[in-house]
Motif scaffolding. Structure first.
Motif, short mmCIF file in Angstrom:
data_model
loop_
_atom_site.label_atom_id
_atom_site.label_comp_id
_atom_site.label_asym_id
_atom_site.label_seq_id
_atom_site.Cartn_x
_atom_site.Cartn_y
_atom_site.Cartn_z
N TYR A 1 57.77 80.33 45.49
CA TYR A 1 57.12 81.63 45.33
C TYR A 1 57.18 82.10 43.89
N SER B 1 58.31 88.85 55.12
CA SER B 1 58.39 88.48 53.72
C SER B 1 59.30 89.43 52.94
N TYR C 1 55.14 89.91 50.15
CA TYR C 1 54.44 88.71 49.73
C TYR C 1 53.67 88.14 50.92
N TYR D 1 53.36 82.99 48.22
CA TYR D 1 54.37 81.96 48.47
C TYR D 1 53.79 80.89 49.38
#
Length: 404
Positions: free
Chosen positions: A328, A297, A306, A312
């Protein structure tokens, strides 16, 4: 005296008529058709022509989604965005959008659902529409018993048949309040009938369907993920039932999509919750998965850690190439990640009011089904008027009973 040959070589394609070129192009994969747009301006206009698009293969055009704002009326609005984030939608009308989309696996048609309640049963009326041609069809009533749960999926693949199916998972709660699948009820546009089939997986099954858990219609089967780290599949005749194990039993968050005619799965490495793994079902008959790609991520989101499903969501995989679409952040930014080049591209901000599901859309410009069940957009007004009159009669009946 012999005629002298021209200095420049003659272009053989110049002698082909537009109709003949279209007939050749319609037999090619969509990727090749897209590449041929670069041959010349005349070919680009030829391929983009509305009448010719009805015959040519189509690819992912964009996404339908909704937004919610309680300060406006109505609070819910429907939207469409192109995969480029620019220009007009590849629809007959740029403002065309489905109302009340239910769980759907088709990318060419949109399912909608309206309901009315009675004393002992709930009647649900499904409608299936084609945004590209503005055609729609109302399905026969699906009768739900009281306290009965059902989840519907629209199944359609033009490569297999021009007809579509709507499959309902028939569910009920057991003594421990777990919702189990007891069977499926399938509507066929070819027969115009619903058929009920008992659970053929030979054991208790729970299907995980929500706004961020989509089913996949592939090879004539509807595929859905279960909490038991497996995929259950059933064909559209309710005769073939099978289970496919997820590629990594230790992985977390099973999500499935399809790309290039194969089933693909996403999960999180339990040893690194910020690492996303993408798997492809290499052999459908032997359930053989291969690890296609892994990405952090931090690579996707500029160094930010993330987590999938929290920060997301994976909303789609391009049907023709190795391209993954994500949403996201606070502004629900739509972005694409190209696995081959390992490149990230931000498409557009959908806005913090937008919400799932984000439904991928592939236009289908073909005319009505052979059985003639489709109705044109103009018929919609007739249906609205019929609903209004029915509601008015109901109000008058209630008022009359009170007066009595």
């Amino acid at each position: 005296m012999e005629e002298s040959l021209p200095n420049k070589r003659r272009n053989p394609a110049a002698s082909l008529t537009d109709e003949l070129i279209v007939e050749i192009l319609r037999r090619l994969p969509i990727r090749s058709v897209c590449q041929f747009k670069c041959v010349s301006k005349s070919w680009r206009r030829l391929i983009a022509d509305h009448e010719h698009r009805k015959k040519l293969p189509q690819t992912l055009s964009g996404f339908f989604y909704k937004s919610i704002n309680y300060e406006r009326c109505p609070s819910t609005a429907r939207h469409f965005t192109n995969v480029t984030g620019k220009g007009m939608a590849c629809l007959s009308s740029a403002r065309a959008s489905p109302s009340c989309p239910s769980a759907t696996t088709s990318t060419s048609w949109i399912a909608a659902m309206a309901s009315s309640s009675a004393a002992a049963t709930c009647l649900f009326h499904y409608a299936v529409c084609n945004p590209a041609t503005k055609e729609w069809v109302m399905l026969p009533d699906a009768n739900w018993a009281i306290e009965e749960n059902r989840t519907a999926c629209l199944c359609f693949d033009p490569a297999i048949s021009s007809h579509f199916h709507v499959l309902e998972y028939v569910e009920e709660e057991d003594d421990s309040y777990v919702t189990l699948v007891t069977g499926v009820e399938i509507y066929s546009s070819e027969t115009g009938l619903w058929t009920l089939h008992e659970n053929g997986w030979n054991d208790e099954v729970v299907v995980s369907l929500s706004v961020n858990r989509r089913s996949v219609f592939l090879n004539g089967f509807l595929h859905s993920v279960t909490p038991a780290d497996e995929i259950v599949a059933v064909d559209m005749e309710g005769k073939k039932w099978r289970k496919i194990p997820m590629p990594d039993p230790d992985g977390d968050i099973g999500i499935i999509h399809q790309t290039q005619g194969r089933l693909c799965a996403f999960n999180i490495d339990p040893n690194d919750i910020f690492k996303l793994s993408i798997w492809l079902l290499e052999d459908y008959d032997t359930d053989n998965w291969i690890l296609k790609h892994t990405v952090s991520s931090m690579k996707l989101f500029g160094g930010k850690k993330y987590q999938l499903d929290y920060d997301y969501q994976v909303i789609a995989v391009h049907p023709e190439c190795n391209l993954i679409f994500f949403v996201y952040g606070w502004h629900n930014t739509l972005m694409a990640y190209e696995m081959d080049r390992k490149e990230v591209r931000v498409i557009r901000k959908l806005g913090h009011e937008s919400c799932q599901p984000y439904l991928p859309y592939v236009p289908m410009f073909s005319e009505a089904l052979p059985n003639g069940r489709w109705r044109r957009r103009e018929c919609k007004q007739e249906h609205i008027q019929w609903c209004t009159n029915k509601k008015l009669h109901t109000i008058l009946d209630i008022k009359g009973s009170k007066d009595w």
